[in-house]
Write a protein that holds these residues in place. Structure first.
Motif, mmCIF file in Angstrom:
data_model
loop_
_atom_site.group_PDB
_atom_site.id
_atom_site.type_symbol
_atom_site.label_atom_id
_atom_site.label_comp_id
_atom_site.label_asym_id
_atom_site.label_seq_id
_atom_site.Cartn_x
_atom_site.Cartn_y
_atom_site.Cartn_z
ATOM 1 N N MET A 56 0.833 -1.202 0.000
ATOM 2 C CA MET A 56 0.000 0.000 0.000
ATOM 3 C C MET A 56 0.870 1.255 0.000
ATOM 4 O O MET A 56 1.678 1.469 0.903
ATOM 5 N N TRP A 57 0.697 2.067 -1.038
ATOM 6 C CA TRP A 57 1.411 3.339 -1.159
ATOM 7 C C TRP A 57 0.442 4.462 -0.827
ATOM 8 O O TRP A 57 -0.596 4.609 -1.466
ATOM 9 N N ALA A 58 0.807 5.253 0.178
ATOM 10 C CA ALA A 58 -0.113 6.273 0.679
ATOM 11 C C ALA A 58 0.587 7.615 0.812
ATOM 12 O O ALA A 58 1.809 7.730 0.731
ATOM 13 N N HIS A 117 -3.685 4.815 -1.372
ATOM 14 C CA HIS A 117 -4.369 5.207 -0.140
ATOM 15 C C HIS A 117 -4.056 6.666 0.206
ATOM 16 O O HIS A 117 -2.966 7.160 -0.094
ATOM 17 N N TYR A 118 -5.013 7.304 0.829
ATOM 18 C CA TYR A 118 -4.837 8.686 1.300
ATOM 19 C C TYR A 118 -5.228 8.756 2.770
ATOM 20 O O TYR A 118 -6.367 8.466 3.144
ATOM 21 N N VAL A 156 -8.968 5.687 -4.823
ATOM 22 C CA VAL A 156 -7.989 5.832 -3.746
ATOM 23 C C VAL A 156 -8.693 5.519 -2.431
ATOM 24 O O VAL A 156 -9.739 6.098 -2.123
ATOM 25 N N GLN A 157 -8.128 4.586 -1.659
ATOM 26 C CA GLN A 157 -8.743 4.165 -0.409
ATOM 27 C C GLN A 157 -8.433 5.170 0.709
ATOM 28 O O GLN A 157 -7.275 5.565 0.877
ATOM 29 N N TYR A 426 3.315 2.117 3.200
ATOM 30 C CA TYR A 426 4.168 3.263 3.500
ATOM 31 C C TYR A 426 3.416 4.537 3.138
ATOM 32 O O TYR A 426 2.824 4.638 2.054
ATOM 33 N N THR A 427 3.478 5.511 4.038
ATOM 34 C CA THR A 427 2.791 6.786 3.841
ATOM 35 C C THR A 427 3.792 7.924 3.817
ATOM 36 O O THR A 427 4.446 8.219 4.826
#
Length: 978
Positions: A56-58, A117-118, A156-157, A426-427
């Protein structure tokens, strides 16, 4: 279902106590020992690999930082609205990035990044203006519904944070905020509303962000809102209530919403990293305690046993609240994943001295992830905040932020691939520039630049945004062919050398120099005592080169290296102290002659440098320095005379000459550089016309050429600053000799522009027709010294490394391996690029790498960094030769010995003993193979060079040494030493 959910299910079945599998407390203590034993420096090398599928890339934001609209549409005041209107604060987050009015702009930014993801936070006082459900604000709720609908549209989740520091001010005023246990129920009520209202579209929930900062700095140091300080008990009571509030929200979700919504809930825990100040076990325990006080304070109750870390309990005694058994069970296990926050919101900013426990804070995300995995039984870890920052003046070129982001992502990848840590996402922080809490607008953390001076707060992607989007597209750092080690060999006549700035000069012959007689005190302390008045009659024999013990020792050491060439500098001011060749030091010339002749005896070709640039220290004969130095025409002519003398006296044994070594010092005045070019040219012409035919050698100069890489490579303009630097550093001397016969056009244009606009006086001399003819073509090869690489761009972030004359910022990629020398990272591919630049610009010129090495602790004879350095830099040189067609003629490792070049040598010294370092054995292996042979490949067949017979004086000397040893033994038995 997390462990807490399992607990709740058992509770419904009447089971009063549940023990789930957890790590043994304190398992993380092994982290420091493990990482101290990993192979260096290979473990520090960049990892080319990709992340797991479905990683997951956020990207994230916090409501108070970006939303603005602080009192619009029914929003109530938060503690930050009050906090920023008091004390010494000069700005507020009333407008922030104005995300409240710009959902489409935020969505476009998210689409550009390509994140899956946001993470954003809900403003509690925007939803409940006074903090309770009775103050429900429909317009505030509609804003978040619109945002979530927009996210769903662009696929975008959302990752939704219920509380990111902006408590309704009325709750602080009425109840004292988080210091009051009534907040537990109020937060549960607020969480219940959010789960019910937004939960059908939300799969990841964060209850509370960074409870450490809220408790310690909101209610302890007063650095953040609500700004309460000087109460040593209050922070721990606040932390206790935060944990219970989180647990209440988690159970609410688990009881009522999990089965229908299928989401996960956690608490975002922030931490620094810390390393022992000494390698003792007590220091590691102190590091463990530091992490326990910051991260373990909240993580241990959630992930281990529902109680605080033993270190906190030992140190705080009566200040730390206690959990009842029921509370402990209720809190324990209330996290479905480990939400980890790491970055400048905490590290290096909010950890005060007392919480470091005397240890050293460091930026070690990989080690922190490993510690979390070991301490808490390897839970799934979502990095929910990570990144760095730029100054408030940074616009779209945020190199520092970009490279720290790259570093943290690479460390996350290593944690997954090397350490088997279960990191699921990772965010990057943050999506937008905004109000940065206690640092206000003094820093920028956004991937998108926000122009706070425009009415619409225009958003623009920074270079960090472009980098992050490309990284997401590739899902990491896929291996590229150019990053793979090459296999192959150099040509048979390749010059393998070693370089030294100078050699040891001892012009007193070591044999028979002292005619005195000594008595050896055998029965006492073993000292030698001179016998007064007794002298050995002089031994009448001719002095030979073999008489110089210092020469024989050095030549022997060079010979053991198995190199074909040895490069060193001779000293102009010592050979001709007055500058006149008629006053030459014959003794020193004889010594140098002996040195080069003895090198030839052992089949090593001497490479002699006539003048070595020594920075601000003068290396000219004193009269020349006093007469104006290189500015004087007399010095230039004197150098040509000095060169003629050296060619005449040493040239029979020297086949490669260096006139000037590294004259292209960027601090040198251009008029001085002009004279140096003329001096080189005059010396070259002396050799060409008077000595070349008889001696058959070659001559040139060595230019210092560390590579300069564009910090960004996203468009054509990004390369202009690097090209400008290379023109000024290398083209300055190279173009007049190897190119057009004049300075680069970029230099003239740029300096003229600076003179006109900035009232500077940069005088770049013009070449007369005579001087152009004198200088152009005065070379037989192109020689460079190369040590490292830097990045460059046309911005200003760090005044210390900003080059004002060229208006460029120099930086290093923080993922590079750093050496002990400041601003000298290990970047092997920079050598290949430098060689290609020379080859392309000067069309196939023969090239020598005349010095290449790295500085390391002189006490380390197992010099693993130098081993790594030589292997990889020489491998890049091989790629330049075999793959790129560079006409590479030789490679010289720097340096010969620590004695003359401290920290760079392949020979170390313990008192009088010469020690071979590990790097020497590895360098010899490369020389023996003439490169890098593939496994199973037969040795390259090269015709052997004719072996020179050992000169008679050397044979005689070795025989004499044996006789002396025998005589010494006999004399010692008699108690007398001659």
């Amino acid at each position: 279902m997390g462990p807490g959910g399992l607990y709740h299910s058992c509770k419904q079945l009447g089971v009063s106590h549940l023990q789930w599998t957890a790590a043994a407390p304190g398992t993380g203590l092994h982290t420091w020992d493990r990482f101290s034993k990993l192979p260096y420096p290979s473990d520090k090398a960049f990892l080319y690999d990709t992340f797991p599928d479905k990683f997951m890339w956020a990207v994230g934001t916090a409501a108070y930082s970006v939303e603005g609209a602080w009192e619009k549409d029914g929003k109530g005041k938060s503690i930050w609205d009050t906090f920023t209107r008091g004390g010494t604060r000069v700005s507020r987050g009333d407008v922030g990035s104005d995300s409240y009015h710009n959902i489409p702009g935020d969505l476009r930014a998210l689409q550009q990044l390509g994140v899956s993801h946001y993470r954003f936070s809900l403003s509690w006082p925007r939803i409940f203006s006074n903090g309770t459900k009775e103050s429900y604000n429909e317009k505030g709720v509609e804003y978040y519904k619109s945002l979530i609908r927009g996210l769903k549209k662009i696929k975008v989740q959302p990752i939704v944070t219920l509380y990111h520091w902006d408590l309704p001010d009325s709750l602080q005023t009425l109840f004292g905020g988080w210091s009051n246990s009534v907040m537990v129920e109020l937060f549960r009520e607020y969480a219940d509303f959010c789960f019910k209202t937004f939960g059908s579209d939300v799969k990841f929930w964060i209850t509370i962000d960074n409870p450490f900062a809220v408790a310690w700095h909101g209610y302890g140091t007063g650095v953040v809102a609500p700004g309460i300080k000087n109460d040593s008990v209050l922070p721990f009571r606040v932390g206790h209530n935060l944990l219970k509030a989180h647990a209440a929200a988690w159970h609410m979700y688990d009881d009522r919403y999990r089965s229908s919504q299928g989401g996960q809930v956690s608490m975002a825990l922030a931490s620094h990293w810390i390393k022992p100040s000494r390698t003792r076990q007590e220091n590691r325990k102190a590091c463990q305690c530091s992490l326990d006080f910051v991260l373990g304070w909240f993580a241990r109750p959630l992930f281990v046993d529902g109680d605080y870390p033993p270190c906190m309990k030992r140190n705080l005694i009566h200040r730390l609240p206690t959990f009842t058994e029921a509370e402990s069970l209720y809190v324990n296990g209330t996290a479905d994943f480990f939400a980890l926050s790491h970055g400048p919101a905490l590290s290096f900013q909010l950890i005060n001295e007392s919480l470091r426990f005397g240890q050293t804070e460091a930026l070690g995300l990989r080690m922190l992830l490993y510690w979390v995995g070991g301490e808490y039984n390897n839970p799934p870890i979502f990095v929910v905040e990570s990144g760095w920052y730029g100054s408030g003046n940074t616009k779209t070129k945020d190199a520092k932020h970009m490279y720290y982001l790259k570093r943290f992502i690479m460390e996350t990848l290593k944690a997954i691939r090397f350490d088997r840590i279960n990191v699921i996402g990772y965010t990057a922080w943050s999506l937008l520039d905004g109000y940065e809490w206690y640092r206000e607008y003094g820093i920028r953390r956004g991937l998108f630049f926000v122009d706070f001076n425009t009415a619409d707060l225009k958003r623009e992607p920074k270079t960090s945004a472009t980098f992050y989007s490309k990284l997401i597209e590739k899902n990491g750092f896929p291996q590229l062919p150019e990053n793979q080690p090459a296999q192959g060999v150099f040509p048979c006549d390749f010059a393998w050398g070693v370089a030294a700035n100078s050699i040891q000069v001892d012009t007193i012959p070591s044999q028979f120099a002292d005619p005195s007689v000594y008595i050896w005190n055998v029965s006492g302390n073993g000292e030698l005592k001179k016998v007064p008045g007794v002298r050995v009659p002089p031994m009448h024999r001719k002095y030979h080169c073999a008489n110089y013990g210092s020469i024989l020792q050095q030549v022997s050491d060079v010979h053991r290296m198995q190199v074909t060439h040895f490069q060193f500098s001779i000293n102009w001011s010592s050979i001709t102290p007055t500058g006149r060749v008629s006053d030459a030091n014959e003794t020193l010339l004889k010594y140098y002659h002996c040195f080069v002749s003895e090198l030839r005896t052992v089949n090593v070709t001497p490479v002699v440098t006539l003048w070595q640039h020594t920075g601000k220290l003068s290396s000219l004969p004193a009269p020349m320095e006093a007469g104006g130095g290189w500015q004087s025409e007399e010095t230039v002519q004197a150098f040509a005379d000095y060169a003629r003398l050296c060619f005449q006296r040493l040239g029979a044994h020297v086949k490669l000459w260096i006139t000037l070594n590294e004259p292209n010092d960027e601090d040198l005045e251009y008029t001085v550089g002009h004279q140096l070019l003329r001096a080189h040219a005059l010396a070259w012409h002396v050799y060409d016309t008077e000595f070349r035919r008889a001696q058959g050698g070659k001559a040139s100069l060595v230019l210092h050429m560390d590579w300069v890489e564009p910090a960004f490579s996203f468009n054509r303009e990004d390369s202009e600053p690097a090209n400008r630097v290379l023109d000024f550093r290398v083209g300055w001397f190279a173009d007049p000799i190897f190119g057009s016969g004049d300075y680069p056009g970029v230099m003239r244009t740029w300096l003229q522009q600076r003179n006109n606009t900035d009232l500077f006086s940069y005088h770049l001399p013009k070449f007369s027709d005579e001087d152009r003819l004198l200088v152009k073509g005065t070379y037989d090869f192109f020689a460079i010294s190369h040590f490292t690489t830097s990045m460059v761009y046309d911005g200003v972030e760090d005044t210390y490394t900003f080059k004002d004359k060229l208006k460029v910022q120099l930086i290093s990629d923080v993922t590079w391996i750093m050496s002990s020398r400041p601003n000298s990272p290990v970047v092997p591919w920079g050598l290949r690029k430098a060689l290609n630049w020379v080859n392309s610009r000067y069309k196939g010129v023969p090239i020598y790498v005349m010095a290449n090495g790295v500085q390391e602790d002189t006490a380390s004879f197992k010099d693993s960094l130098r081993v790594y350095y030589f292997y990889n830099y020489i491998n890049e040189a091989l790629k330049a030769y075999t793959l790129d067609g560079v006409n590479l003629k030789g490679y010289f490792a720097y340096a010969f010995s620590d004695q003359r070049d401290p920290g760079f040598g392949m020979y170390g010294h313990v008192q009088e003993e010469v020690i071979s370092k590990s790097s020497l054995a590895h360098y010899k292996d490369i020389i023996r193979n003439n490169g890098f042979l593939a496994p199973g490949t037969p040795q390259q067949h090269c015709p052997h060079a004719p072996v020179l017979l050992t000169k008679q004086p050397v044979v005689g000397f070795l025989s004499l040494i044996w006789k002396i040893l025998m005589a010494t033994t006999q004399a010692r038995n008699a108690g007398i030493i001659i």
